[in-house]
Write a protein that holds these residues in place. Structure first.
Motif, PDB file in Angstrom:
ATOM      1  N   LEU A 244     -12.123   1.143  -1.183  1.00 34.93           N
ATOM      2  CA  LEU A 244     -11.216   0.918  -0.047  1.00 34.93           C
ATOM      3  C   LEU A 244      -9.889   0.316  -0.521  1.00 34.93           C
ATOM      4  CD1 LEU A 244     -13.643  -0.434   2.700  1.00 34.93           C
ATOM      5  CD2 LEU A 244     -12.318   1.681   2.787  1.00 34.93           C
ATOM      6  N   ASP A 245      -9.943  -0.533  -1.537  1.00 35.23           N
ATOM      7  CA  ASP A 245      -8.729  -1.174  -2.028  1.00 35.23           C
ATOM      8  C   ASP A 245      -7.622  -0.167  -2.271  1.00 35.23           C
ATOM      9  OD1 ASP A 245      -9.250  -3.814  -1.951  1.00 35.23           O
ATOM     10  OD2 ASP A 245     -10.146  -3.917  -3.955  1.00 35.23           O
ATOM     11  N   GLU A 246      -7.987   0.905  -2.970  1.00 39.30           N
ATOM     12  CA  GLU A 246      -6.999   1.914  -3.307  1.00 39.30           C
ATOM     13  C   GLU A 246      -6.487   2.597  -2.040  1.00 39.30           C
ATOM     14  OE1 GLU A 246      -7.429   5.391  -6.422  1.00 39.30           O
ATOM     15  OE2 GLU A 246      -8.346   3.490  -7.070  1.00 39.30           O
ATOM     16  N   HIS A 247      -7.459   2.889  -1.160  1.00 40.12           N
ATOM     17  CA  HIS A 247      -7.136   3.582   0.084  1.00 40.12           C
ATOM     18  C   HIS A 247      -6.140   2.782   0.925  1.00 40.12           C
ATOM     19  CE1 HIS A 247      -7.856   6.328   3.365  1.00 40.12           C
ATOM     20  NE2 HIS A 247      -8.059   5.306   4.179  1.00 40.12           N
ATOM     21  N   PHE A 248      -6.248   1.458   0.876  1.00 40.75           N
ATOM     22  CA  PHE A 248      -5.446   0.595   1.751  1.00 40.75           C
ATOM     23  C   PHE A 248      -4.039   0.357   1.239  1.00 40.75           C
ATOM     24  CE2 PHE A 248      -9.439  -1.457   3.645  1.00 40.75           C
ATOM     25  CZ  PHE A 248      -9.430  -0.542   4.677  1.00 40.75           C
ATOM     26  N   GLU A 249      -3.659   1.036   0.156  1.00 38.20           N
ATOM     27  CA  GLU A 249      -2.265   0.870  -0.266  1.00 38.20           C
ATOM     28  C   GLU A 249      -1.334   1.441   0.790  1.00 38.20           C
ATOM     29  OE1 GLU A 249      -2.065   2.305  -4.265  1.00 38.20           O
ATOM     30  OE2 GLU A 249      -3.282   0.591  -4.919  1.00 38.20           O
ATOM     31  N   ALA A 250      -1.804   2.425   1.546  1.00 35.46           N
ATOM     32  CA  ALA A 250      -1.014   2.941   2.670  1.00 35.46           C
ATOM     33  C   ALA A 250      -1.377   2.151   3.931  1.00 35.46           C
ATOM     34  CB  ALA A 250      -1.327   4.417   2.877  1.00 35.46           C
ATOM     35  N   ALA A 251      -0.430   2.150   4.894  1.00 33.43           N
ATOM     36  CA  ALA A 251      -0.721   1.500   6.172  1.00 33.43           C
ATOM     37  C   ALA A 251      -1.707   2.371   6.932  1.00 33.43           C
ATOM     38  CB  ALA A 251       0.570   1.350   6.968  1.00 33.43           C
ATOM     39  N   VAL A 252      -2.868   1.836   7.241  1.00 33.31           N
ATOM     40  CA  VAL A 252      -3.866   2.615   7.960  1.00 33.31           C
ATOM     41  C   VAL A 252      -4.742   1.656   8.758  1.00 33.31           C
ATOM     42  CG1 VAL A 252      -5.354   2.607   5.911  1.00 33.31           C
ATOM     43  CG2 VAL A 252      -5.744   4.294   7.705  1.00 33.31           C
ATOM     44  N   HIS A 253      -5.169   2.103   9.922  1.00 35.05           N
ATOM     45  CA  HIS A 253      -6.026   1.256  10.732  1.00 35.05           C
ATOM     46  C   HIS A 253      -7.347   0.974  10.008  1.00 35.05           C
ATOM     47  CE1 HIS A 253      -3.895   0.461  14.344  1.00 35.05           C
ATOM     48  NE2 HIS A 253      -3.563   1.726  14.516  1.00 35.05           N
ATOM     49  N   GLY A 254      -7.891  -0.183  10.237  1.00 38.60           N
ATOM     50  CA  GLY A 254      -9.135  -0.570   9.595  1.00 38.60           C
ATOM     51  C   GLY A 254      -8.881  -1.575   8.483  1.00 38.60           C
ATOM     52  N   ARG A 255      -7.648  -1.550   7.974  1.00 35.50           N
ATOM     53  CA  ARG A 255      -7.288  -2.412   6.866  1.00 35.50           C
ATOM     54  C   ARG A 255      -7.407  -3.894   7.247  1.00 35.50           C
ATOM     55  NH1 ARG A 255      -1.429  -1.522   4.017  1.00 35.50           N
ATOM     56  NH2 ARG A 255      -0.677  -3.436   4.949  1.00 35.50           N
ATOM     57  N   LEU A 256      -6.949  -4.234   8.442  1.00 30.99           N
ATOM     58  CA  LEU A 256      -6.985  -5.640   8.865  1.00 30.99           C
ATOM     59  C   LEU A 256      -8.425  -6.114   9.078  1.00 30.99           C
ATOM     60  CD1 LEU A 256      -3.999  -5.522  11.345  1.00 30.99           C
ATOM     61  CD2 LEU A 256      -4.032  -6.538   9.063  1.00 30.99           C
TER      62      LEU A 256
ATOM     63  N   LYS B  92     -18.055   4.181   7.572  1.00 29.52           N
ATOM     64  CA  LYS B  92     -18.394   2.871   8.140  1.00 29.52           C
ATOM     65  C   LYS B  92     -17.170   2.205   8.759  1.00 29.52           C
ATOM     66  CE  LYS B  92     -21.985   1.825   4.722  1.00 29.52           C
ATOM     67  NZ  LYS B  92     -22.234   0.989   3.510  1.00 29.52           N
ATOM     68  N   LEU B  93     -16.011   2.538   8.203  1.00 25.22           N
ATOM     69  CA  LEU B  93     -14.774   1.896   8.668  1.00 25.22           C
ATOM     70  C   LEU B  93     -14.330   2.440  10.028  1.00 25.22           C
ATOM     71  CD1 LEU B  93     -12.518  -0.088   7.726  1.00 25.22           C
ATOM     72  CD2 LEU B  93     -11.288   1.909   6.860  1.00 25.22           C
ATOM     73  N   ALA B  94     -14.724   3.703  10.315  1.00 27.58           N
ATOM     74  CA  ALA B  94     -14.190   4.391  11.498  1.00 27.58           C
ATOM     75  C   ALA B  94     -14.265   3.564  12.786  1.00 27.58           C
ATOM     76  CB  ALA B  94     -14.874   5.742  11.667  1.00 27.58           C
ATOM     77  N   PRO B  95     -15.442   2.978  13.135  1.00 27.32           N
ATOM     78  CA  PRO B  95     -15.468   2.230  14.410  1.00 27.32           C
ATOM     79  C   PRO B  95     -14.563   0.990  14.369  1.00 27.32           C
ATOM     80  CG  PRO B  95     -17.552   1.998  13.208  1.00 27.32           C
ATOM     81  CD  PRO B  95     -16.767   3.055  12.502  1.00 27.32           C
ATOM     82  N   LEU B  96     -14.472   0.344  13.203  1.00 25.74           N
ATOM     83  CA  LEU B  96     -13.599  -0.830  13.087  1.00 25.74           C
ATOM     84  C   LEU B  96     -12.142  -0.420  13.275  1.00 25.74           C
ATOM     85  CD1 LEU B  96     -15.201  -2.564   9.936  1.00 25.74           C
ATOM     86  CD2 LEU B  96     -15.502  -3.173  12.344  1.00 25.74           C
ATOM     87  N   ALA B  97     -11.789   0.735  12.667  1.00 22.71           N
ATOM     88  CA  ALA B  97     -10.412   1.209  12.750  1.00 22.71           C
ATOM     89  C   ALA B  97     -10.050   1.568  14.185  1.00 22.71           C
ATOM     90  CB  ALA B  97     -10.234   2.420  11.838  1.00 22.71           C
ATOM     91  N   LYS B  98     -10.994   2.199  14.883  1.00 18.83           N
ATOM     92  CA  LYS B  98     -10.722   2.568  16.287  1.00 18.83           C
ATOM     93  C   LYS B  98     -10.508   1.319  17.128  1.00 18.83           C
ATOM     94  CE  LYS B  98     -12.828   7.084  16.744  1.00 18.83           C
ATOM     95  NZ  LYS B  98     -14.201   7.579  16.606  1.00 18.83           N
ATOM     96  N   ALA B  99     -11.352   0.325  16.914  1.00 21.31           N
ATOM     97  CA  ALA B  99     -11.220  -0.919  17.675  1.00 21.31           C
ATOM     98  C   ALA B  99      -9.862  -1.575  17.386  1.00 21.31           C
ATOM     99  CB  ALA B  99     -12.347  -1.873  17.315  1.00 21.31           C
TER     100      ALA B  99
END
Lengths: 291, 371
Positions: free
Chosen positions: A238-250, B305-312
């Motif tokens: 995930l670390d690598e993936h989160f270099e872009a702004a994307v939901h779920g990161r927070l 696994k991240l999908a529901p967290l991201a949607k929220a």
């Protein structure tokens, strides 16, 4: 948690951490274990409504009322304590005059420390109350304490007042209160907090502050602890993936912070409480942990 | 805009519920103003230990403490200055009593009840905050003073005397405690009260209490003489109020309460909202796509696994954006500054400086936090 073996529990913590919800849930869980449990909050004349009452779905006042099997609810009210105290110490001839005197009421409401003293005395009346068989009427009393400043004002009260007046009826009542509140076998303060940086620092400071007032600290309740669904290698991916702004990161950041925050409570009993702001679910969560 | 207010106002008061980041934001705002060349004082209340150490106020100084040269440089302050001071009710009460001078003041300072007054009197903190602020404004040493208020619904009580104490010192009640009383009824009532207090407190403590009340009431009334003046000062254009809040029901409820109280009831100058921990800036971020071609299987599993967290998170982001608009609509002519959740603890100088820039020039800052 050694919750059932102690008589008084003060639930403390800053606003917004879910303190009232946990107070209600803990009391319900204790009642479910068959302990006669009284849950209460502290009435603040400036606020009026009882958040605890709202959480329990009941109107609360100075007199304990049954809410469920083994569960009673009430509010600690300073004036009620003052009345009880004056009745217990004054000669009969003075009692009525004193209770009717506006000056004395104003004095007790405004004079240094007498507000907390009234609350202490009201709590004492519940601690003393006996069931018909002579056993304590309320085996477990759970108190939702207001903001942290008030909590410390309350727990440091006996020491301050005893310094000023080491003798007399107030001193006797304070020592009786201390006998309960400062005995780790009989009382505990619990600090509710959140698994985030600043709240954890504040909780650690409050634990220290309570200990300085001779109040035994049961432990810390880390509320709204998020579940970490990811394996260590998934975290790395995930670390690598989160270099872009994307939901779920927070959310992931929050999970990691929470995991770190929990490690800061060393030497303090700390319990993680799941992220469900629902009294019934939390009641079920606490039940197996209370012994 | 928040940044414009820094030079237009002499005092900014931040209000809000506990736990919304008010103290940290007040410190950051003060640092930001110093970076813009102003001489700034921040009066803080109950900062976390680290923040207190950073500001140099961890040991309750009697006077405002200047941020030392090296820290100023580290913060990028060139011509401005930053002083910090921690509100200590006992200290302020003492110095107010000392200023009045005389034998009464000396006796009061020796009275044991008085010595515990700040620990024992609710509302003392709010009252002393105003006393201190007003004194600093009159001394005219600073271009801008930022006051962090106590995290209680009654923070605005600082515009009144401490209410409980005020009720106690109400003249009629107070007369009953005086050794010399006018009139028969007062004498009878006074004897009753003395009788009650002799039983309850013991004679010695009752006498000390009487002394405390007589002295304190006298001095308190003199302290309050300039209260009208203070009220006028707070309502003036040069004093602005900031409401700090966060996107949760409890914090917003408090903020709306402060809004009514400051603007509608007290006629104060409400500048705007700072919405802390907002996700509004992420509203147009994409959702992660676990179905994207060529994904590493571990990452794919993680994204599922991240999908529901991201949607929220997106739902919250859209709600926060809506909230920012709703707050703006409540406050025509004011501003709403949404601030993301910080991924760094802002209690050292570089972090405070960074936070101050996010606050003061949100457009120029890469506000998206890093994980």
């Amino acid at each position: 948690m050694r919750f059932l073996s102690r008589r008084v529990h003060l639930i403390t913590g800053k606003g917004g951490v879910g303190r009232t919800t946990l107070t209600a849930a803990l009391a319900k869980a204790a009642a479910a274990h068959g302990r006669r449990t009284l849950v209460c909050d502290v009435s603040d004349p400036d606020v009026g409504r009882s958040a605890l009452g709202a959480a329990l779905g009941a109107a609360l006042d100075a007199h304990p009322r049954p809410l469920a099997p083994n569960l009673w609810g009430a509010r600690l009210i300073s004036e009620e304590g003052h009345r009880g105290f004056l009745r217990s110490v004054l000669p009969k001839a003075l009692v009525n005059g004193a209770l009717r005197s506006k000056a004395i009421h104003r004095f007790l409401a405004g004079a240094p420390s007498f507000y907390e003293m009234g609350i202490m005395y009201h709590l004492l009346t519940w601690l003393r109350a006996e069931a018909p068989d002579g056993a304590p009427m309320y085996e477990v009393i759970v108190v939702d304490m207001p903001a942290t400043g008030h909590a410390l004002a309350f727990t440091s009260l006996p020491e301050i007042l005893l310094r000023l007046m080491p003798k007399g009826p107030i001193a006797r009542a304070l020592r009786e209160g201390q006998g309960y509140l400062n005995d780790p076998q009989r009382a505990a303060a619990w600090v509710v907090t959140l698994p985030e940086k600043l709240p954890v620092s504040e909780a650690l400071e409050l634990v220290e502050g309570l200990a300085q007032t001779q109040m035994p600290v049961g432990g810390v309740l880390i509320n709204r602890m998020p579940v970490d669904p990811f394996t260590p290698s998934e975290h790395e991916a995930l670390d690598e993936h989160f270099e872009a702004a994307v939901h779920g990161r927070l959310s992931v950041s929050r999970i990691r912070q929470a995991a770190h925050a929990v490690t800061r409570f060393c030497g303090v009993e700390a319990h993680s409480v799941p992220e469900v702001d629902d009294v019934a679910l939390l009641d079920a969560f606490f039940q197996p942990h209370l012994e | 805009m928040l940044s414009a207010r820094l030079s237009e106002r002499r005092v900014l008061v931040s209000c809000g519920a506990g736990g919304v980041g008010k103290t940290t934001l007040s410190a950051a705002l003060a640092l930001g103003a110093a970076r813009r060349g102003l001489r700034v004082l921040v009066i803080t209340i109950d900062p976390s230990r680290r923040l207190a150490e950073t500001l140099g106020v961890s040991r309750n100084p009697r006077q405002p403490v200047p941020l030392p040269e090296d820290k100023l440089r580290e913060a990028g302050v060139t011509t401005g200055t930053l002083h910090a001071w921690m509100l200590d009710p006992q200290l302020i009460a003492d110095s107010a009593v000392e200023r009045l001078g005389g034998e009464d003041a000396a006796r009061l300072l020796r009275n044991r009840l008085y010595q515990n007054i700040s620990a024992m009197v609710a509302g003392m903190q709010e009252y002393t905050a105003v006393e201190a602020l007003y004194r600093f404004v009159q001394a005219d040493l600073y271009d801008l003073i930022i006051l962090d208020t106590p995290p209680s619904r009654d923070a605005l009580r600082f515009l009144e005397a401490p209410r409980r104490l005020g009720a106690l010192l109400n003249q009629r009640v107070f007369d009953l405690f005086l050794p010399e009383r006018p009139g028969f009824i007062q004498r009878v009532a006074g004897r009753l009260i003395e009788g009650v207090f002799d039983v309850v407190l013991g004679k010695a403590t009752r006498a000390e209490l009487q002394e405390f009340l007589v002295l304190f009431a006298g001095i308190f009334q003199r302290l309050n003489q300039n209260q009208e003046e203070m009220r006028r000062f707070f309502a003036a254009q040069e004093v602005g109020f900031l409401l700090v809040t966060a996107p949760n029901e409890a914090a917003l409820e408090e903020a709306y309460y402060f809004e009514r109280k400051t603007r509608d009831e007290l006629g104060l100058n409400l500048e705007g909202y700072i919405l802390n921990r907002s996700l509004a800036h992420t509203a147009d971020w994409p959702l992660p796509d676990p179905e994207a071609p060529g994904l590493d299987p571990t990452l794919r599993a993680a994204l599922l696994k991240l999908a529901p967290l991201a949607k929220a998170e997106r739902v919250r982001a859209l709600a926060d954006l809506e909230l920012t608009r709703a707050l703006a609509a409540r406050l025509p002519g004011g501003f709403v500054q949404a601030l993301p959740t910080l991924e760094f603890g802002a209690n050292d100088i570089p972090a405070l400086a960074r936070l101050s820039e996010i606050l003061l020039c949100p457009e120029a800052t890469e506000a998206t936090p890093t994980v």
